[in-house]
Every structure is written in structure tokens, then in C-alpha cells.
Design an enzyme around this catalytic site. Structure first.
Site, PDB file in Angstrom:
ATOM      1  N   CYS A 176       4.355   3.360   7.176  1.00 15.89           N
ATOM      2  CA  CYS A 176       3.629   2.403   6.335  1.00 15.89           C
ATOM      3  C   CYS A 176       2.632   1.602   7.169  1.00 15.89           C
ATOM      4  CB  CYS A 176       4.623   1.486   5.637  1.00 15.89           C
ATOM      5  SG  CYS A 176       3.879   0.084   4.777  1.00 15.89           S
ATOM      6  N   CYS A 212       2.675  -2.235   6.615  1.00 13.56           N
ATOM      7  CA  CYS A 212       3.887  -2.810   7.197  1.00 13.56           C
ATOM      8  C   CYS A 212       3.636  -3.220   8.645  1.00 13.56           C
ATOM      9  CB  CYS A 212       5.045  -1.814   7.148  1.00 13.56           C
ATOM     10  SG  CYS A 212       5.563  -1.338   5.486  1.00 13.56           S
TER      11      CYS A 212
END
Length: 324
Positions: free
Chosen positions: A88, A91
Site C-alpha cells: 500500500c 500507507c
């Protein structure tokens, strides 16, 4: 418990979780079963998650430790769950910000990081549809959440609103804040900024600029790094300015290079208003590309100061008058 609402926008999945659909007892039962199995004869030592990790502002949590590290801990203090994954991209932008804010909080709240790939039951529990998703847990239940990599100022505001709403309900928040005040603990130094500041102290402007740029490459919204980078670039430019630039500029009002260099020198020497006035006068005398070049240089000098600085406010008014 009254559920405080932060400024962050909740995703549909998180909103559903906060409406009461989340039942944390499922993970508790699973964790209890695993601990019972590992503590039975021949089962080895008791499994993790028997008690919360003391003192750590950032912790890694699994399905087995979720009950102790998140649910039970949230009975005393605010726990912020960061649901993330290695693949991700957002993230990787959000997690360092949360970790730094948790360290600054000195125990007033705890960041619980959960890898959703390794712990799918937890993401299913919250009905997460996208990551990063951040969920605030208090009193054993979710109380607020947001999804996506929000800017740091918004996250700070969200956290402050939660702490204000929960301070009288969760004793650990006030206890941590009082302890921090009594000890007058300094905020932990960020080694990335320390590297940049050390280079600047040594006069190595290139290394300092590179260090601040690396911070911005990973955290584009880091306002402290942005401001520092602007200061470093100006310091490097001013250090190369010929001290005779002011005299040359005064003798040759139409020499734009001399005017820009002189303004830099004057600002570096704290003769800020004179430097601003010099460039505004040059703007009045020029047009087209030359005028735009001087204007951009002046606006760059404004960025070195607080927008509320009276010198900047006056110079902006004078600039508007010169342009229009």
C-alpha cells in the site's frame, strides 16, 4: 460512551463499523483459545497478548494480541489502530506521520499497527474496504475513524479532538499528560532533522538541502521540512552574494541581477524592509518577463517569514499596488 467525531471523513465501511456493527468479542475468543492451547501440557510457553506492552507508544498487533493490546488497553487510554499493508503506497506516507505523532504524545495515546495481510480477521472485523484505514478505540469500542493518507495537520486536529473528548473518561490520558508535564520531557528528536541541522551548522548547505528534500520525498505534506528547505536554499544563495551588491544595485537601478542580489544581502543582514522595498521599486520600473522575475523573487523572500509578520503584510500590500 459518547462517540466523539473528528474532522476526518469516514469511509462507508468505517461508518458502518462505528454504527455498532463491530463486535470485538470474536477476536477475544480466538486469542483466548490460542493462549489456552499454547499453555496446555506440551504446548510450550503461554502465547503473546496476555498483557499489554507497557510504555511503548507504537506497537505491532496481531490477532492473538489484539484483545490485550487494543481492547483491554483502550479501557485506560485511547488506542489508534493503523490498518496497513506492505503493498500500500499511501500507507507508507501515513504510517511515519502516525508514528511520529504517537512518540510526541508520550503515552497519552497508543498507536497499534496491524498488517491486514497477516491478520485478515481484524480487517474483516472492521469491514475495511480500503487501506490505510485508521480506527480510534476507546472503552473497548471504535469511536471514530478515517481512511486515506490525510495531511498531518488534519490528523493532529483529529487526535486533539479525541483526546479532549476522552480525557475525563480514560484515566490513562490525563496520567500520561501529567507525567510528561512533571518530567518536562522534551519531544524526541527526529534523526532526519538532526542530520539536516548538523549539516547546516557545518555550513554544508547542499547536504542540508538534500536531507530536507529526502523528508519531503516521503512526507510531501511535512510543513516543518518545507519551511526549513526554503530557509536553507536562501541561506546558500545569500552566502554567495557579493557584499558589494548593494552598492552596485544603487549605482545601476536597471541592473536586475544586482537588484535581486542586493535584496538577498539586505534580508540576510536583517534589513528586511529595505530589501522588500528595493524589489517593489524594481517592479514599478519594469514590465513583462523582467517584472515577473522580480515578483517571483520577492514572493520567495516572503516565504522566509511568518505570513502574519507586519513587514510581509505591508510588502504584500505595496506589491499589489505596484502590480495593479
Amino acid at each position: 460512551m459518547t462517540q466523539p467525531r473528528g474532522s476526518a471523513a469516514n469511509s462507508p465501511a468505517v461508518s458502518a463499523a462505528l454504527s455498532g456493527a463491530v463486535d470485538l468479542s470474536g477476536l477475544k475468543a480466538r486469542a483466548d483459545a490460542e493462549r489456552q492451547q499454547t499453555s496446555s501440557p506440551g504446548g510450550g510457553q503461554p502465547g503473546g497478548g496476555a498483557s499489554p506492552t507497557p510504555g511503548a507508544p507504537v506497537i505491532d498487533v496481531t490477532e492473538a494480541t489484539f484483545q490485550a493490546e487494543v481492547v483491554e488497553r483502550s479501557l485506560q487510554t485511547l488506542v489508534v489502530v493503523d490498518l496497513w499493508a506492505d503493498w500500500c503506497g499511501p500507507c507508507k506516507q501515513l504510517s511515519p506521520v502516525l508514528e511520529r505523532l504517537a512518540a510526541e504524545g508520550r503515552g497519552s495515546w497508543v498507536l497499534a499497527k496491524i498488517d491486514v495481510d497477516a491478520n485478515p480477521r481484524i480487517s474483516q472485523l472492521f469491514g475495511v474496504q480500503s487501506i490505510p484505514t485508521v480506527v480510534a478505540i476507546a472503552g473497548g469500542q471504535p469511536v471514530d475513524a478515517f481512511s486515506g493518507a490525510l495531511p498531518e495537520p488534519e490528523i493532529r486536529q483529529w487526535l486533539n479532538q479525541l483526546l479532549d473528548a476522552l480525557r475525563d473518561k480514560l484515566p490513562g490520558i490525563r496520567a500520561a499528560e501529567q507525567q510528561g508535564g512533571a518530567e518536562q520531557a522534551e519531544e524526541p528528536e527526529d534523526p532526519r532533522f538532526t542530520e539536516a541541522e548538523t549539516a547546516l551548522e557545518q555550513g554544508d548547505f547542499a547536504a542540508a538541502e538534500a536531507a530536507y528534500q529526502r523528508i519531503l520525498d516521503t512526507e510531501p505534506g511535512n510543513e516543518q521540512a518545507k519551511a526549513a528547505l526554503t530557509q536553507v536554499r536562501f541561506a546558500a544563495r545569500a552566502a554567495e552574494t557579493d557584499p558589494t551588491a548593494v552598492a552596485r544595485a544603487d549605482e545601476n537601478p536597471d541592473d536586475l541581477d544586482a537588484q535581486l542580489a542586493a535584496a538577498d544581502f539586505e534580508v540576510a543582514q536583517q534589513d528586511v524592509e529595505r530589501g522588500f522595498t528595493r524589489l517593489i521599486s524594481a517592479i514599478r520600473r519594469t514590465s513583462g518577463d523582467d517584472r515577473n522575475r522580480v515578483r517571483e523573487h520577492l514572493v520567495g523572500l516572503f516565504e522566509l517569514f511568518d505570513p502574519a509578520d507586519e513587514r510581509v503584510i505591508k510588502a504584500r500590500r505595496d506589491l499589489a499596488s505596484a502590480l495593479f
